[in-house]
Design a protein around this motif. Structure first.
Motif, PDB file in Angstrom:
ATOM      1  N   TYR A 203       0.842  -1.193   0.000  1.00 45.31           N
ATOM      2  CA  TYR A 203       0.000   0.000   0.000  1.00 45.31           C
ATOM      3  C   TYR A 203       0.879   1.247   0.000  1.00 45.31           C
ATOM      4  CZ  TYR A 203      -3.848  -3.133   1.243  1.00 45.31           C
ATOM      5  OH  TYR A 203      -4.782  -4.128   1.234  1.00 45.31           O
ATOM      6  N   LYS A 204       0.286   2.383  -0.295  1.00 48.52           N
ATOM      7  CA  LYS A 204       0.994   3.657  -0.239  1.00 48.52           C
ATOM      8  C   LYS A 204       1.539   3.859   1.177  1.00 48.52           C
ATOM      9  CE  LYS A 204      -0.026   5.505  -4.395  1.00 48.52           C
ATOM     10  NZ  LYS A 204       0.873   6.205  -5.311  1.00 48.52           N
TER      11      LYS A 204
ATOM     12  N   VAL B 135      -4.726   4.193   1.726  1.00 44.53           N
ATOM     13  CA  VAL B 135      -5.305   3.816   0.428  1.00 44.53           C
ATOM     14  C   VAL B 135      -5.705   5.092  -0.294  1.00 44.53           C
ATOM     15  CG1 VAL B 135      -7.194   2.614  -0.717  1.00 44.53           C
ATOM     16  CG2 VAL B 135      -6.146   1.613   1.321  1.00 44.53           C
TER      17      VAL B 135
ATOM     18  N   THR C  71      -6.236  -4.075   5.225  1.00 45.99           N
ATOM     19  CA  THR C  71      -6.313  -2.844   4.435  1.00 45.99           C
ATOM     20  C   THR C  71      -6.204  -1.633   5.359  1.00 45.99           C
ATOM     21  OG1 THR C  71      -7.772  -3.962   2.862  1.00 45.99           O
ATOM     22  CG2 THR C  71      -7.687  -1.561   2.760  1.00 45.99           C
TER      23      THR C  71
END
Length: 504
Positions: free
Chosen positions: A181-182, A194, A270
């Motif tokens: 992820y970023k 995200v 996430t």
């Protein structure tokens, strides 16, 4: 007597358990003692089937499995593997001491994951009790996100037996996996986010003032209340705030995954903060947690930790639920106390609430007539006590949108502003975001310039601000200053913060 390390989950925290086995002369039997739940008692049949399926013959002994300490209630299918290994290797010289063992057994000896394993291992890691763990491959994939532990995985009972018989265990080691992820790095600490927006603020027409308030709330984790006519966009804005929340640390991601696992939901890791929205008809126990004896259950308040808790139609929640909110909104913890158990949950969530201006919802409408009497409106508003409203940082009255109005913002731009403000807060050395600063931290970080000090003194006298209200104003002003890239709080920052306080 042989011992294998395992653990049990007590609400959200793990307690280490020694799984002990003794084999004595007498009529052949197989018993499990030590306050084992029915789920663990059923493991006897699973263990028997798994061992017999792998051509193992039970010793003609009286087998006693003890789960120590005996005064703690234990539950979970993850004890199967430890119990089976103690029986299968009862006459073999092996060392179990450095390993925690978890896994549910199928009848043919395959090892399966269970919902308790991830939260147990994470809790034991935080307590610095665990270094090496043996699980199945499915469990290992989840556990690989947890730092500072060695994970070994096996597929079935036979492989688990071979694992402890071999001196070189490296071939069973499972390597950790990184987050794709970023990433934002501040002071050598990684924060993940995200940058995709399923719900976008560009779909909201007008409401410039309300969206600016939502931006401040997201950037500083401030509690916010939207008041406006039905259909003006209160829920629409609230549901989009999830996508512009600040980046998450590894610790926050793992804690969120732990709560997902406890709730028996799929773990996705996430870095998107959770959004919980209980209905106003929900019981107090479902919101705050409940249960009896040793079976205290987690509620919406705890499940929304590090995320968002949204109460739509705020005055329609029960009076007892609304007043019980005061503790988690002030102390960022909630205590569930029962005769045999006391559990404390962290509650550092962003509280978003929405309400109509009156029971019919048309009091502020320019197109519809309000059908409510003054008495009905007063009763409706009196459902929210002053101490509760005093814990709201941002109070926003929304106007009705017009068809010709366009969108002022999009989620990507708002999110970038939140990330910049987040970075400034972390670079100052803040552990918590502005909205959750302690009184001591307020003095260190919420520094006013000379003109803003004079303004605050006048505001305190004019609006009769309580000590809590003053702190709320300072924390909101600090976030506005961060968004405006000001080192100290300016007069304009403070004036904007004061504009969001509810008038008496």
């Amino acid at each position: 007597m042989k011992i294998i390390n395992s653990a049990t989950l007590q609400t959200i925290e793990a307690k280490s358990v020694d799984v002990e086995a003794s084999f004595t002369n007498g009529l052949p039997s197989f018993t499990i003692v030590g306050l084992a739940s029915n789920i663990i008692q059923e493991s006897r049949d699973r263990v028997k089937s798994a061992l017999l399926s792998n051509e193992f013959k039970f010793p003609a002994k009286k087998i006693t499995i003890n789960l120590s300490p005996s005064e703690i209630q234990k539950s979970g299918t993850h004890f199967d593997l430890a119990i089976a290994l103690l029986i299968a290797l009862y006459d073999t010289k092996v060392e179990f001491e450095d390993f925690y063992v978890f896994g549910e057994l199928s009848l043919d000896g395959k090892i399966k994951d269970s919902s308790n394993i991830f939260p147990i291992v994470l809790s034991l890691t935080k307590q610095k009790l665990i270094k090496n763990v043996l699980v199945c491959k499915e469990s290992a994939k989840k556990l690989s996100k947890i730092p500072n532990i060695n994970i070994y995985c096996v597929d079935n009972l036979d492989m688990a037996m071979q694992f402890f018989k071999l001196n070189n265990k490296l071939k069973f080691k499972f390597e950790s996996e990184d987050f794709n992820y970023k990433k934002l790095i501040v002071d050598n600490i990684s924060y993940f986010f995200v940058d995709s927006y399923e719900l976008d603020f560009n779909e909201v027409k007008g409401q410039k003032y309300a969206i600016q308030a939502a931006l401040i709330a997201a950037a500083g984790n401030h509690n916010i209340l939207f008041e406006g006519s039905a259909g003006c966009g209160k829920s629409m804005i609230s549901k989009r705030m999830k996508y512009i929340m600040p980046p998450m640390s590894l610790e926050e991601i793992l804690e969120q995954a732990k709560l997902q696992s406890i709730e028996m939901k799929p773990i996705d890791f996430t870095p998107l903060r959770v959004f919980r929205s209980p209905h106003h008809s929900s019981t107090k126990s479902s919101i705050f947690g409940g249960g009896s004896g040793n079976s205290a259950k987690i509620g919406e308040i705890a499940l929304s930790n590090n995320g968002i808790l949204f109460f739509d139609e705020l005055p329609h929640f029960t009076k007892s639920s609304l007043e019980a909110l005061r503790e988690p909104l002030q102390d960022y913890k909630v205590l569930i106390s029962r005769v045999n158990s006391k559990v404390v949950y962290d509650t550092k969530f962003l509280f978003i609430s929405a309400m109509n201006p009156c029971p019919c919802g048309n009091l502020l409408s320019t197109n519809k007539d309000c059908r409510c009497s003054d008495l009905e409106i007063q009763r409706y508003k009196n459902r929210l006590s002053e101490p509760l409203l005093d814990r709201i940082d941002l109070y926003v009255v929304m106007s009705e949108p017009k068809i010709e109005q366009s969108s002022y913002f999009n989620s990507k731009d708002l999110h970038l502003k939140v990330i910049k403000a987040f970075k400034k807060q972390k670079q100052r050395g803040q552990k918590d975001l502005n909205g959750k600063l302690s009184d001591k931290d307020i003095k260190n970080y919420c520094i006013l310039d000379n003109s803003s000090k004079v303004l605050l003194d006048k505001a305190i006298e004019t609006y009769k601000l309580s000590f809590r209200s003053i702190n709320k104003v300072l924390k909101v002003a600090r976030t506005i200053a961060d968004l405006n890239e000001n080192i100290n709080i300016t007069k304009d920052d403070l004036m904007q913060a004061l504009s969001y306080r509810k008038r008496q």
